[in-house]
Design an enzyme around this catalytic site. Structure first.
Site, short mmCIF file in Angstrom:
data_model
loop_
_atom_site.label_atom_id
_atom_site.label_comp_id
_atom_site.label_asym_id
_atom_site.label_seq_id
_atom_site.Cartn_x
_atom_site.Cartn_y
_atom_site.Cartn_z
N GLU A 130 0.97 -1.29 0.12
CA GLU A 130 0.04 -0.13 -0.12
C GLU A 130 0.98 1.28 -0.13
OE1 GLU A 130 -4.15 -0.60 2.03
OE2 GLU A 130 -2.67 -1.47 3.24
N GLU A 136 -3.38 -9.84 3.87
CA GLU A 136 -4.43 -9.44 4.59
C GLU A 136 -5.47 -10.56 4.59
OE1 GLU A 136 -2.57 -7.52 2.73
OE2 GLU A 136 -2.65 -5.54 3.56
C1 1HE Z 1 6.44 -8.62 12.23
C2 1HE Z 1 5.93 -8.42 10.96
C3 1HE Z 1 4.67 -7.64 10.91
C4 1HE Z 1 7.49 -9.47 10.57
N1 1HE Z 1 4.23 -7.13 12.11
N2 1HE Z 1 5.69 -8.06 13.16
N3 1HE Z 1 2.10 -8.27 7.06
C5 1HE Z 1 2.22 -9.63 6.88
O1 1HE Z 1 1.37 -10.54 7.31
C6 1HE Z 1 3.65 -10.27 6.84
C7 1HE Z 1 4.30 -10.75 7.92
N4 1HE Z 1 5.65 -11.11 7.87
C8 1HE Z 1 6.21 -12.11 7.01
O2 1HE Z 1 5.65 -12.68 6.15
C9 1HE Z 1 7.70 -12.26 7.20
O3 1HE Z 1 8.06 -11.78 8.53
C10 1HE Z 1 8.47 -11.47 5.88
C11 1HE Z 1 8.21 -12.25 4.66
C12 1HE Z 1 8.08 -10.21 5.96
C13 1HE Z 1 9.97 -11.91 6.34
O4 1HE Z 1 10.24 -12.88 6.69
P1 1HE Z 1 11.80 -13.30 7.57
O5 1HE Z 1 11.79 -14.71 7.65
O6 1HE Z 1 12.91 -12.45 6.94
O7 1HE Z 1 11.43 -12.55 9.04
P2 1HE Z 1 10.44 -12.94 10.19
O8 1HE Z 1 11.48 -13.96 11.00
O9 1HE Z 1 9.37 -13.36 9.88
O10 1HE Z 1 10.29 -11.48 10.97
C14 1HE Z 1 11.25 -11.15 11.64
C15 1HE Z 1 10.86 -10.48 12.84
O11 1HE Z 1 9.99 -9.26 12.29
C16 1HE Z 1 9.95 -11.32 13.96
O12 1HE Z 1 9.87 -11.00 15.05
P3 1HE Z 1 10.94 -11.57 16.33
O13 1HE Z 1 10.57 -10.81 17.30
O14 1HE Z 1 10.41 -12.82 16.40
O15 1HE Z 1 12.21 -11.37 15.73
C17 1HE Z 1 8.32 -11.12 13.12
O16 1HE Z 1 7.47 -11.33 14.14
C18 1HE Z 1 8.50 -9.45 12.94
N5 1HE Z 1 7.49 -9.00 11.82
N6 1HE Z 1 6.62 -8.99 9.80
C19 1HE Z 1 4.63 -7.29 13.20
N7 1HE Z 1 3.95 -7.34 9.69
C20 1HE Z 1 -3.16 -0.64 6.96
S1 1HE Z 1 -3.85 -2.31 6.83
C21 1HE Z 1 -2.51 -2.83 6.30
C22 1HE Z 1 -2.95 -4.36 6.60
C23 1HE Z 1 -1.49 -5.27 6.36
O17 1HE Z 1 -0.44 -4.90 6.23
S2 1HE Z 1 -1.89 -6.86 6.94
C24 1HE Z 1 -0.23 -7.80 6.37
C25 1HE Z 1 0.93 -7.78 7.49
#
Ligand code: 1HE
Length: 262
Positions: free
Chosen positions: A116, A136
């Site tokens: 977005e 989402e």
């Molecule tokens: C997060 C987030 C997040 C990572 N919010 N903490 N977005 C998503 O559903 C995407 C979610 N994220 C992922 O699918 C993956 O993290 C990635 C593909 C982006 C990257 O993967 P990777 O293996 O490099 O990293 P990771 O191990 O998954 O994440 C590293 C840390 O970032 C980890 O935290 P930690 O404390 O365990 O180290 C994750 O929890 C954290 N992290 N993404 C919070 N999104 C206005 S409305 C908009 C609506 C949306 O955007 S919904 C889609 C949200």
């Protein structure tokens, strides 16, 4: 203005500091957009100095942006959810219709709210590592940062529906093919390319850039008759600026570059 965020870094490039670089610096959380970060983004665009002529947005670490900070999602009721979405709209409105054209330098994940944000920018440069998704759909939520308005304009409602219904992920090559990015570059070079483009954009006459940011998207939404009329008004305003006259004269006197395919 909100407190300066440590998750956003702002710097200026060029002799006249004409290119702003706005970098998401929350790599440990994959540049997930917390409320504080969204507000910081809004403030950064609202307060760009008058010398700024173009901006680049990029993200630190292996991913451009993982979208909404999901850890902040849990406790919202419907009213709070509505206001939260409107806050994103206001912030990304400052990106799209702020003072200067914005070029997104994409790499790694460009997902959810990250897509977005990218779609609110005027040009998207993606490197080979880029992938796009709208998770989402599988998280049981909906886009809330203007994605349902902006993303179909880039790729069509059918492709966006597919991405959200099935969790389809587009890689960098297919993303460029369907229109999510206008430039595809080797891994690790998106920022350099975006910066190069930003310097070119910064060298345009300000009224031309203004017309492209503010008139063109509106004309594209208008019925043809009104669009032609708005175009004529904008053309008249742009060409009457002293800067336009100087540029045309420079070409006629052989002092300006020709169009070249190289
Ligand atoms: C997060 C987030 C997040 C990572 N919010 N903490 N977005 C998503 O559903 C995407 C979610 N994220 C992922 O699918 C993956 O993290 C990635 C593909 C982006 C990257 O993967 P990777 O293996 O490099 O990293 P990771 O191990 O998954 O994440 C590293 C840390 O970032 C980890 O935290 P930690 O404390 O365990 O180290 C994750 O929890 C954290 N992290 N993404 C919070 N999104 C206005 S409305 C908009 C609506 C949306 O955007 S919904 C889609 C949200």
């Amino acid at each position: 203005m909100t407190q300066p965020s440590t998750d956003l870094h702002l710097e200026f490039h060029g002799e006249q500091q004409q290119v702003a670089v706005i970098r998401l610096t929350r790599a440990a959380k994959r540049n997930a957009l917390s409320d504080g970060l969204i507000l910081a983004l809004r403030d950064a665009f609202e307060n760009l100095p008058a010398s700024t002529r173009a901006a680049v947005i990029d993200g630190e670490g292996p991913h451009f942006c993982a979208g909404l900070d999901l850890s902040e999602l849990q406790e919202r009721d419907a009213g709070q959810g509505l206001h939260h979405s409107r806050m994103w709209h206001a912030a990304l409105e400052h990106v799209q219709h702020g003072p200067v054209p914005v070029i997104a330098a994409l790499h790694g994940a460009v997902v959810g709210g990250g897509l977005e944000l990218a779609s609110a920018c005027h040009i998207r440069v993606a490197d080979d590592t880029t992938f796009y998704a709208l998770p989402e759909g599988s998280r049981g939520i909906f886009v809330g940062g203007g994605g349902s308005v902006r993303i179909p304009k880039l790729i069509g409602a059918a492709r966006m529906t597919d991405m959200m219904l099935t969790g389809r992920v587009y890689n960098a090559v297919d993303g460029e093919r369907i229109g999510l990015a206008q430039y595809l570059v080797p891994a690790g070079t998106a920022f350099d390319k975006a910066l190069e483009l930003a310097h070119r954009v910064a060298g345009n006459a300000p009224l031309t850039n203004y017309a492209l940011m503010h008139a063109l998207p509106r004309i594209a939404e208008q019925p043809a008759d009104q669009g032609f009329f708005t175009e004529a008004l904008m053309a008249a305003i742009a060409q009457s600026a002293p800067e336009a006259k100087a540029r045309v004269t420079a070409f006629l006197e052989g002092r300006a570059n020709k169009v070249s395919k190289d």
